[in-house]
Write a protein that holds these residues in place. Structure first.
Motif, PDB file in Angstrom:
ATOM      1  N   THR A 137       9.996 -19.260  -5.215  1.00 31.99           N
ATOM      2  CA  THR A 137      10.117 -18.022  -4.467  1.00 31.99           C
ATOM      3  C   THR A 137       8.780 -17.301  -4.426  1.00 31.99           C
ATOM      4  O   THR A 137       7.907 -17.508  -5.289  1.00 31.99           O
ATOM      5  CB  THR A 137      11.182 -17.106  -5.091  1.00 31.99           C
ATOM      6  OG1 THR A 137      11.257 -15.885  -4.359  1.00 31.99           O
ATOM      7  CG2 THR A 137      10.847 -16.794  -6.533  1.00 31.99           C
ATOM      8  N   ASP A 138       8.647 -16.470  -3.409  1.00 31.50           N
ATOM      9  CA  ASP A 138       7.478 -15.601  -3.304  1.00 31.50           C
ATOM     10  C   ASP A 138       7.709 -14.344  -4.121  1.00 31.50           C
ATOM     11  O   ASP A 138       8.833 -14.031  -4.521  1.00 31.50           O
ATOM     12  CB  ASP A 138       7.223 -15.261  -1.838  1.00 31.50           C
ATOM     13  CG  ASP A 138       5.791 -14.805  -1.591  1.00 31.50           C
ATOM     14  OD1 ASP A 138       5.056 -14.593  -2.579  1.00 31.50           O
ATOM     15  OD2 ASP A 138       5.412 -14.656  -0.417  1.00 31.50           O
ATOM     16  N   VAL A 139       6.646 -13.605  -4.370  1.00 32.09           N
ATOM     17  CA  VAL A 139       6.747 -12.410  -5.178  1.00 32.09           C
ATOM     18  C   VAL A 139       7.467 -11.311  -4.398  1.00 32.09           C
ATOM     19  O   VAL A 139       7.335 -11.212  -3.167  1.00 32.09           O
ATOM     20  CB  VAL A 139       5.342 -11.950  -5.627  1.00 32.09           C
ATOM     21  CG1 VAL A 139       4.492 -11.532  -4.443  1.00 32.09           C
ATOM     22  CG2 VAL A 139       5.424 -10.833  -6.654  1.00 32.09           C
ATOM     23  N   MET A 140       8.273 -10.528  -5.088  1.00 34.02           N
ATOM     24  CA  MET A 140       9.014  -9.394  -4.539  1.00 34.02           C
ATOM     25  C   MET A 140       9.939  -9.805  -3.390  1.00 34.02           C
ATOM     26  O   MET A 140      10.082  -9.110  -2.394  1.00 34.02           O
ATOM     27  CB  MET A 140       8.056  -8.294  -4.091  1.00 34.02           C
ATOM     28  CG  MET A 140       7.212  -7.715  -5.200  1.00 34.02           C
ATOM     29  SD  MET A 140       8.173  -6.989  -6.551  1.00 34.02           S
ATOM     30  CE  MET A 140       8.932  -5.605  -5.721  1.00 34.02           C
ATOM     31  N   VAL A 141      10.595 -10.937  -3.543  1.00 33.67           N
ATOM     32  CA  VAL A 141      11.572 -11.417  -2.572  1.00 33.67           C
ATOM     33  C   VAL A 141      12.948 -11.357  -3.229  1.00 33.67           C
ATOM     34  O   VAL A 141      13.140 -11.883  -4.332  1.00 33.67           O
ATOM     35  CB  VAL A 141      11.255 -12.849  -2.098  1.00 33.67           C
ATOM     36  CG1 VAL A 141      12.394 -13.417  -1.274  1.00 33.67           C
ATOM     37  CG2 VAL A 141       9.970 -12.857  -1.296  1.00 33.67           C
ATOM     38  N   ALA A 142      13.911 -10.737  -2.570  1.00 29.47           N
ATOM     39  CA  ALA A 142      15.264 -10.620  -3.104  1.00 29.47           C
ATOM     40  C   ALA A 142      15.979 -11.965  -2.946  1.00 29.47           C
ATOM     41  O   ALA A 142      16.205 -12.428  -1.827  1.00 29.47           O
ATOM     42  CB  ALA A 142      16.031  -9.518  -2.385  1.00 29.47           C
ATOM     43  N   VAL A 143      16.316 -12.582  -4.069  1.00 29.59           N
ATOM     44  CA  VAL A 143      16.977 -13.883  -4.084  1.00 29.59           C
ATOM     45  C   VAL A 143      18.434 -13.678  -4.487  1.00 29.59           C
ATOM     46  O   VAL A 143      18.706 -13.112  -5.555  1.00 29.59           O
ATOM     47  CB  VAL A 143      16.279 -14.844  -5.057  1.00 29.59           C
ATOM     48  CG1 VAL A 143      16.974 -16.196  -5.077  1.00 29.59           C
ATOM     49  CG2 VAL A 143      14.805 -15.006  -4.683  1.00 29.59           C
ATOM     50  N   PRO A 144      19.393 -14.123  -3.684  1.00 26.15           N
ATOM     51  CA  PRO A 144      20.805 -13.975  -4.064  1.00 26.15           C
ATOM     52  C   PRO A 144      21.215 -15.021  -5.089  1.00 26.15           C
ATOM     53  O   PRO A 144      21.104 -16.224  -4.853  1.00 26.15           O
ATOM     54  CB  PRO A 144      21.548 -14.163  -2.740  1.00 26.15           C
ATOM     55  CG  PRO A 144      20.636 -15.004  -1.913  1.00 26.15           C
ATOM     56  CD  PRO A 144      19.231 -14.674  -2.332  1.00 26.15           C
ATOM     57  N   VAL A 145      21.688 -14.555  -6.232  1.00 25.46           N
ATOM     58  CA  VAL A 145      22.177 -15.420  -7.309  1.00 25.46           C
ATOM     59  C   VAL A 145      23.680 -15.206  -7.421  1.00 25.46           C
ATOM     60  O   VAL A 145      24.140 -14.071  -7.560  1.00 25.46           O
ATOM     61  CB  VAL A 145      21.469 -15.120  -8.638  1.00 25.46           C
ATOM     62  CG1 VAL A 145      21.979 -16.042  -9.740  1.00 25.46           C
ATOM     63  CG2 VAL A 145      19.960 -15.275  -8.483  1.00 25.46           C
ATOM     64  N   ALA A 146      24.426 -16.294  -7.350  1.00 23.51           N
ATOM     65  CA  ALA A 146      25.891 -16.242  -7.378  1.00 23.51           C
ATOM     66  C   ALA A 146      26.391 -16.600  -8.767  1.00 23.51           C
ATOM     67  O   ALA A 146      25.924 -17.574  -9.374  1.00 23.51           O
ATOM     68  CB  ALA A 146      26.491 -17.189  -6.343  1.00 23.51           C
ATOM     69  N   PHE A 147      27.361 -15.828  -9.269  1.00 24.51           N
ATOM     70  CA  PHE A 147      27.973 -16.053 -10.574  1.00 24.51           C
ATOM     71  C   PHE A 147      29.457 -16.346 -10.374  1.00 24.51           C
ATOM     72  O   PHE A 147      30.115 -15.737  -9.524  1.00 24.51           O
ATOM     73  CB  PHE A 147      27.802 -14.836 -11.489  1.00 24.51           C
ATOM     74  CG  PHE A 147      26.373 -14.437 -11.694  1.00 24.51           C
ATOM     75  CD1 PHE A 147      25.578 -15.094 -12.612  1.00 24.51           C
ATOM     76  CD2 PHE A 147      25.811 -13.399 -10.958  1.00 24.51           C
ATOM     77  CE1 PHE A 147      24.267 -14.737 -12.794  1.00 24.51           C
ATOM     78  CE2 PHE A 147      24.501 -13.031 -11.137  1.00 24.51           C
ATOM     79  CZ  PHE A 147      23.712 -13.699 -12.064  1.00 24.51           C
ATOM     80  N   ARG A 148      29.949 -17.274 -11.201  1.00 23.92           N
ATOM     81  CA  ARG A 148      31.357 -17.655 -11.118  1.00 23.92           C
ATOM     82  C   ARG A 148      31.932 -17.746 -12.525  1.00 23.92           C
ATOM     83  O   ARG A 148      31.299 -18.308 -13.423  1.00 23.92           O
ATOM     84  CB  ARG A 148      31.512 -18.982 -10.385  1.00 23.92           C
ATOM     85  CG  ARG A 148      32.950 -19.467 -10.265  1.00 23.92           C
ATOM     86  CD  ARG A 148      33.056 -20.726  -9.428  1.00 23.92           C
ATOM     87  NE  ARG A 148      32.674 -20.473  -8.046  1.00 23.92           N
ATOM     88  CZ  ARG A 148      32.784 -21.379  -7.075  1.00 23.92           C
ATOM     89  NH1 ARG A 148      33.273 -22.584  -7.349  1.00 23.92           N
ATOM     90  NH2 ARG A 148      32.415 -21.081  -5.844  1.00 23.92           N
ATOM     91  N   THR A 149      33.120 -17.186 -12.715  1.00 17.35           N
ATOM     92  CA  THR A 149      33.810 -17.222 -14.003  1.00 17.35           C
ATOM     93  C   THR A 149      35.256 -17.654 -13.777  1.00 17.35           C
ATOM     94  O   THR A 149      35.747 -17.681 -12.648  1.00 17.35           O
ATOM     95  CB  THR A 149      33.783 -15.848 -14.688  1.00 17.35           C
ATOM     96  OG1 THR A 149      34.340 -14.863 -13.807  1.00 17.35           O
ATOM     97  CG2 THR A 149      32.356 -15.450 -15.055  1.00 17.35           C
ATOM     98  N   ALA A 150      35.915 -17.985 -14.882  1.00 11.07           N
ATOM     99  CA  ALA A 150      37.317 -18.378 -14.811  1.00 11.07           C
ATOM    100  C   ALA A 150      38.188 -17.173 -14.487  1.00 11.07           C
ATOM    101  O   ALA A 150      37.758 -16.018 -14.527  1.00 11.07           O
ATOM    102  CB  ALA A 150      37.746 -19.025 -16.122  1.00 11.07           C
TER     103      ALA A 150
END
Length: 374
Positions: A137-150
């Motif tokens: 990724t480039d600096v200061m770029v908003a990256v979407p991170v997805a979380f999953r739980t039971a």
């Protein structure tokens, strides 16, 4: 001693009744203090029952109480309590951080999402390699991170912590610091920001930034996925590059996402991904893919080879003409092209004058055929 024999000392004591016994003692024993009734009573009791001090307690109808066991015997006789499973304690900040994937009891999972616009040919400022679990990724770029739980995870008592750490063991205990240039208050990235020392920022409105012995992290609350989706997404961005001197300084960077209890901070799940913050994420991604032996496949336009002519002979083709005028025009074009090939063969690669002047195509005179074609 026989009954006929009598002790002469006993004859000195007069035969008295019980009520006169104490008065006789006062008279016969002048050494006792007549005003002290306690001395007189103690002396009289010893005469009436001289073996009272040596009598044993009656044991016919009651048994003596058992002796209390000492501390060692009490510990051996005490029932052993069943061991209870204790939750894992929170790791100390100075310990080597764990990087192994551990879904835990809630099957905790992490993934980097790619929006649909990337499939339309638009190049994003970040790329994620699923095979290597690495984010470019480039600096200061908003990256979407997805979380999953039971399904059993309660969002009210759980949080997600993101901690940047170094991957190499000899750098793992060193806190990840931001370089002096990017943490400057006058830098364009830091307009109105307070967390200048943190390398990892979150766009969540309830994000909490923490620091423990110079190891900085950011926590976000766990929320339920939006209707129609299976993941809970949070935007993260990196405020410093891997090549920054005085900061990461070309060390391999990891981000450890931990599912924790809100009150105790006990870890219940863990996932880690490697991150490279650079100016050309796609270029570095292709280079790493080549090093891993996975050649990046670029669609190449292949030149279409001409098919054989109608007669089946390769190199000879026939064109169908619908009129005599069209036929004459096509023959003239053929003659011009053949003359052009002959001129090039005679002149060679450097032109007819030998000075590199290119050969021009000389058109032979033809009749106007537009009216005839119409």
């Amino acid at each position: 001693m026989s009954s006929s024999e009598t002790d002469p000392d006993l004859l000195l004591l007069p035969k008295l009744e019980d009520h006169d016994f104490h008065e006789a003692l006062r008279t016969a024993l002048p050494m006792l203090n007549p005003n002290d009734s306690k001395d007189l009573e103690d002396f009289a009791i010893s005469l009436v029952n001289p073996m009272e001090e040596y009598l044993l307690p009656e044991t016919d109808h009651q048994s003596p109480p058992p002796a209390a066991p000492d501390a060692c015997e009490a510990a051996e006789l005490a029932p052993t309590a069943a061991p209870t499973e204790q939750p894992p304690a929170r790791a100390a900040p100075g310990a080597v951080p764990a990087l192994e994937s551990w879904p835990g009891m809630y099957n905790f999972g992490v993934a980097v999402k790619t929006p649909p616009s990337a499939a339309a040919g638009r190049q994003l400022p970040y790329v994620y390699s699923e095979a290597a679990a690495k984010l470019y990724t480039d600096v200061m770029v908003a990256v979407p991170v997805a979380f999953r739980t039971a399904a059993g995870a309660d969002p009210r008592v759980l949080v997600i912590r993101a901690t940047p750490v170094y991957r190499e063991p000899h750098h793992a205990q060193t806190p990840v610091r931001r370089c002096a240039i990017h943490r400057d208050t006058e830098h364009a990235f830091n307009a109105g920001e307070e967390n200048l020392l943190h390398v990892l920022w979150s766009e969540h409105p309830q994000a909490s930034y923490e620091e423990n012995q110079e190891r900085r992290s950011v926590t976000v609350p766990l929320e339920r996925p939006a209707p129609g989706t299976a993941d809970y997404q949070v935007l993260f961005k990196f405020t410093c590059m891997n090549t920054c001197v005085g900061g990461i300084n070309r060390r391999r960077l990891m981000v450890v996402f931990t599912l924790e209890e809100l009150n105790s901070g006990v870890a219940l799940g863990r996932q880690a991904i490697e991150v490279k913050v650079c100016r050309c994420p796609h270029r570095d991604w292709r280079a790493d893919e080549k090093r891993r032996g996975q050649q990046f496949k670029v669609p190449v336009k292949r030149r279409r080879e001409p098919s054989p002519g109608p007669g089946g002979q390769r190199g000879r083709w026939m064109v169908e003409a619908h009129s005599e005028a069209m036929y004459n025009y096509l023959v003239t074009v053929r003659d011009n092209l053949e003359q052009y090939d002959r001129d090039r063969a005679l002149a060679g690669e450097h032109g007819p004058a030998g000075d590199g002047t290119p050969v021009t195509l000389h058109r032979l005179p033809t009749m106007p055929i537009r009216a005839e074609l119409e």
